[in-house]
Design an enzyme around this catalytic site. Structure first.
Site, mmCIF file in Angstrom:
data_model
loop_
_atom_site.group_PDB
_atom_site.id
_atom_site.type_symbol
_atom_site.label_atom_id
_atom_site.label_comp_id
_atom_site.label_asym_id
_atom_site.label_seq_id
_atom_site.Cartn_x
_atom_site.Cartn_y
_atom_site.Cartn_z
ATOM 1 N N TYR A 9 3.320 -1.083 -33.045
ATOM 2 C CA TYR A 9 3.506 -2.247 -33.911
ATOM 3 C C TYR A 9 2.879 -1.935 -35.254
ATOM 4 O O TYR A 9 1.732 -1.485 -35.322
ATOM 5 C CB TYR A 9 2.834 -3.481 -33.293
ATOM 6 N N ASP A 47 -1.038 4.849 -39.007
ATOM 7 C CA ASP A 47 -1.342 3.424 -39.078
ATOM 8 C C ASP A 47 -2.598 3.183 -38.241
ATOM 9 O O ASP A 47 -2.537 3.091 -37.020
ATOM 10 C CB ASP A 47 -0.157 2.596 -38.564
ATOM 11 N N LYS A 102 -7.766 -5.070 -40.131
ATOM 12 C CA LYS A 102 -8.653 -5.563 -39.088
ATOM 13 C C LYS A 102 -10.139 -5.321 -39.400
ATOM 14 O O LYS A 102 -10.715 -6.071 -40.160
ATOM 15 C CB LYS A 102 -8.217 -5.006 -37.733
HETATM 16 C C1 LIG Z 1 -2.474 -5.569 -36.304
HETATM 17 C C2 LIG Z 1 -1.710 -4.394 -36.717
HETATM 18 C C3 LIG Z 1 -0.851 -4.417 -37.827
HETATM 19 C C4 LIG Z 1 -0.562 -5.666 -38.586
HETATM 20 O O1 LIG Z 1 -1.677 -6.194 -39.224
HETATM 21 P P1 LIG Z 1 -1.664 -7.745 -39.677
HETATM 22 O O2 LIG Z 1 -2.949 -7.900 -40.395
HETATM 23 O O3 LIG Z 1 -1.556 -8.533 -38.406
HETATM 24 O O4 LIG Z 1 -0.473 -7.934 -40.544
HETATM 25 C C5 LIG Z 1 -0.254 -3.235 -38.213
HETATM 26 N N1 LIG Z 1 -0.463 -2.096 -37.535
HETATM 27 C C6 LIG Z 1 -1.265 -2.032 -36.469
HETATM 28 C C7 LIG Z 1 -1.478 -0.737 -35.780
HETATM 29 C C8 LIG Z 1 -1.890 -3.185 -36.004
HETATM 30 O O5 LIG Z 1 -2.659 -3.118 -34.903
#
Ligand SMILES: *Cc1c(COP(=O)(O)O)cnc(C)c1O
Length: 461
Positions: free
Chosen positions: A147, A270, A296
Site C-alpha cells: 500500500y 516507500d 508516520k
Molecule cells: C501508511 C502508508 C502510506 C500512506 O500514508 P498516509 O499518511 O496514510 O497517506 C503509504 N505507504 C506506506 C508504506 C504506508 O504504510
C-alpha cells in the site's frame, strides 16, 4: 471483560454514522473486517488506549505506526505545546523544517534533498511524478499487497484497507491510469525481470515497501547468505554488484536495485511505515534507493510525510525545476516539532529503544504463537523488529497470495476475543501489529495470557 457493546462507544458510533460514510474518516477503523463495534478512544497514555466507557486497552497498532515512543510521550507533548504557543502555522519557512531534515538525513544519507508534505499518500504520489519526469517514462511497477497511499495509480492490487475489503482496485480510477501500473508478486525477481523485458525503456520506477507491512508483515527474501543485512550500510554498491554477478542476486531488494539500474528506472523505497520503525535508517541502508518516502513516525503523531533522494532528481522540483509539487501546510510547525522530538529521541537513544522494542515484540509474537499451537490453531508468524503479523494460515507467507490464504473469519474471532480482554490488535489480518517503547514485560505477559483464552474461542469455531 469488556462488553463488545459498550454503551457510550455505541452511541458515538451511531452519531458518527450520520456524518461520515461508515462512521469513519479512514475505512479500516470501522472494524468491518473483524466484526463488532469499534471503541471510541478518549485518550491514550504510554501503551494504553482508554475508550469512552472507561475501558483500558493495550495498544498494538500505535495509530497504525507512528506512536513508536508510546502515547503522549512527554517530550513530544511539550514540543507541540511550545510550538502551538508560537502559532500553529505561518505558511512561511521556519528553522524547524531544516532541523528535522538534518536529523532525517543522518539516518537517510541517500536523501540528499527532501520535501515535507502532510501525508504518506502525498509523499509517494510526488515521488512517482518525479520519477516520471526524470525518466520521461510512464509505467510504474509496484507489488501486490503493498500500500502506497490512495492516489489513483497506486491503488492497483493494493494492501491495507484495499486488501482487507477484497477490493481489486478502486472504482473511480480510470483504466487509462490503472493501466500505467504493473503489479507483481513481492519477493519475485523473475517477475520484475520479465516486466522490464516486456516493456523496454518504458518503466519509470519500481516502488516497494522494503518490508511489507500493509498485507500484514512480509519481510523481503534475503537469500541464503543474508549478505546485505550483515553488511548493511557498509558494503559499497559496486562491491555488492560484483558479488551478485558471481553468486546471483543475494536478496530481493538488492536484486531490485540491480535491475532498476540496469534498465534506467528509479528505485523508490516507500518507508512510510518502516522508516525509523526497523531502526533509524529503516531498510534503506545498503540498498541505495534513488528516492525514499517517509511518514508516520517522522511526524510523531501529527500529519507528516516526506520524500527525498538524489540531488539530480530532487532539483527537478519547482521552483528549481519543472516538476510541480506544493502544500499549504507542508512543513507545518506543530508537525515539525513533534517529529523533531520523536526522531531526536530515537536517534539519541537508538540502542536502548530499538533493542528493547524488538525483544519485547519477539516475546509477545512468539508467546502468542505458542499459545495458538497449544490450542491447535494454525498460525504463521512473520516478524521484522517491532512489527509482526499472526497470519491464520500454515505459511510460509512470502507474498500477498500467501497472505490471502489466511482464515480471516478465525482472525476476526481472535480479534474480538482479544478486544474483549483489553488487547487492541490491528482490526485486519492484512495489517501489521506494532509495539512501542512504552510497552512492558507485564503488558506482553498479560497479552499472552489473554491469547491463551482467545485461542480456545477460536478453536471452538
Ligand atoms: C501508511 C502508508 C502510506 C500512506 O500514508 P498516509 O499518511 O496514510 O497517506 C503509504 N505507504 C506506506 C508504506 C504506508 O504504510
Amino acid at each position: 471483560m469488556i462488553s463488545a457493546a459498550s454503551t457510550h462507544s455505541k452511541a458515538l458510533q451511531r452519531r458518527a454514522e450520520r456524518f461520515f460514510p461508515g462512521g469513519v474518516n479512514s475505512p479500516v477503523r470501522a472494524f468491518r473486517a473483524v466484526g463488532g463495534e469499534p471503541p471510541f478512544v478518549e485518550r491514550a497514555e504510554g501503551a494504553y488506549l482508554y475508550d469512552a466507557d472507561g475501558n483500558r486497552y493495550i495498544d498494538y497498532f500505535g495509530s497504525w505506526g507512528p506512536m513508536i515512543l508510546g502515547h503522549a510521550f512527554p517530550p513530544v507533548v511539550q514540543a507541540i505545546e511550545h510550538a502551538a504557543r508560537n502559532s500553529p502555522s505561518f505558511g512561511a519557512s521556519t528553522a524547524a523544517e531544516a532541523d528535522l531534515a538534518e536529523r532525517i538525513a543522518i539516518s537517510y544519507p541517500m536523501m540528499e534533498k527532501m520535501r515535507f508534505v502532510s501525508s504518506g499518500t502525498e509523499a509517494t504520489m510526488s515521488a512517482i511524478r518525479l520519477a516520471r519526469a526524470a525518466t520521461g517514462r510512464k509505467l510504474i511497477v509496484k507489488f501486490e499487497g503493498c500500500y502506497h497511499g490512495h492516489s489513483d495509480g497506486l491503488l492497483v492490487k493494493a494492501g491495507s484497507g484495499v486488501a482487507t475489503f477484497g477490493i481489486p482496485g478502486s472504482a473511480g480510477v480510470p483504466e487509462e491510469i490503472a493501466g500505467l501500473t504493473i503489479a507483481l508478486p513481492f519477493n519475485d525477481l523473475e517477475a520484475v525481470e520479465a516486466a522490464f523485458a516486456a516493456h523496454p525503456g518504458a518503466i519509470a520506477a519500481v516502488i516497494v515497501e522494503p518490508v511489507v507491512g500493509n498485507a500484514g508483515c512480509i519481510p523481503p527474501y534475503t537469500g541464503p547468505h543474508d549478505l546485505p543485512e550483515k553488511f548493511a550500510g557498509r558494503m559499497p554498491t559496486r562491491v555488492r554488484e560484483a558479488w551478485e554477478e558471481m553468486h546471483g542476486p543475494a536478496d530481493f531488494l538488492a536484486g531490485l536495485r540491480t535491475l532498476t539500474r540496469k534498465h534506467g528506472a528509479l528505485l523508490i523505497f516507500d518507508e512510510v511505515m518502516t522508516g525509523f520503525r526497523l531502526g533509524p535508517g529503516g531498510k534503506s541502508a545498503g540498498y541505495d534507493p534513488d528516492l525514499v518516502t517517509l511518514g508516520k513516525i517522522i511526524g510523531g503523531g501529527l500529519p507528516v510525510g516526506a520524500f527525498g533522494g538524489k540531488l539530480r532528481f530532487m532539483d527537478l522540483l519547482a521552483p528549481l525545476g519543472p516538476v510541480y509539487q506544493a502544500g499549504t501546510l507542508s512543513g507545518n510547525p506543530l508537525a515539525m516539532a513533534a517529529g523533531l522530538a520523536t526522531i531526536g529521541y530515537l536517534q539519541d537513544h537508538e540502542r536502548e529503544v530499538y533493542a528493547k522494542i524488538a525483544e519485547l515484540a519477539q516475546t509477545v509474537a512468539l508467546g502468542v504463537s505458542q499459545e495458538a499451537q497449544k490450542a491447535g490453531v494454525v498460525l504463521c508468524l512473520n516478524q521484522a523488529g517491532s512489527m509482526w503479523t499472526w497470519f491464520f494460515t500454515r505459511g510460509p507467507v512470502r507474498n500477498y497470495s500467501d497472505a490471502a490464504k489466511s482464515d480471516t473469519a478465525a482472525f476476526g474471532r481472535f480479534h474480538r476475543a482479544m478486544l474483549e480482554r483489553g488487547i487492541w490488535l490491528p482490526p485486519s489480518q492484512f495489517e501489521a501489529a506494532f509495539l512501542s517503547y512504552a510497552h512492558t514485560e507485564a503488558d506482553v505477559q498479560a497479552t499472552i495470557a489473554s491469547a491463551r483464552e482467545a485461542f480456545q474461542i477460536v478453536a471452538a469455531g
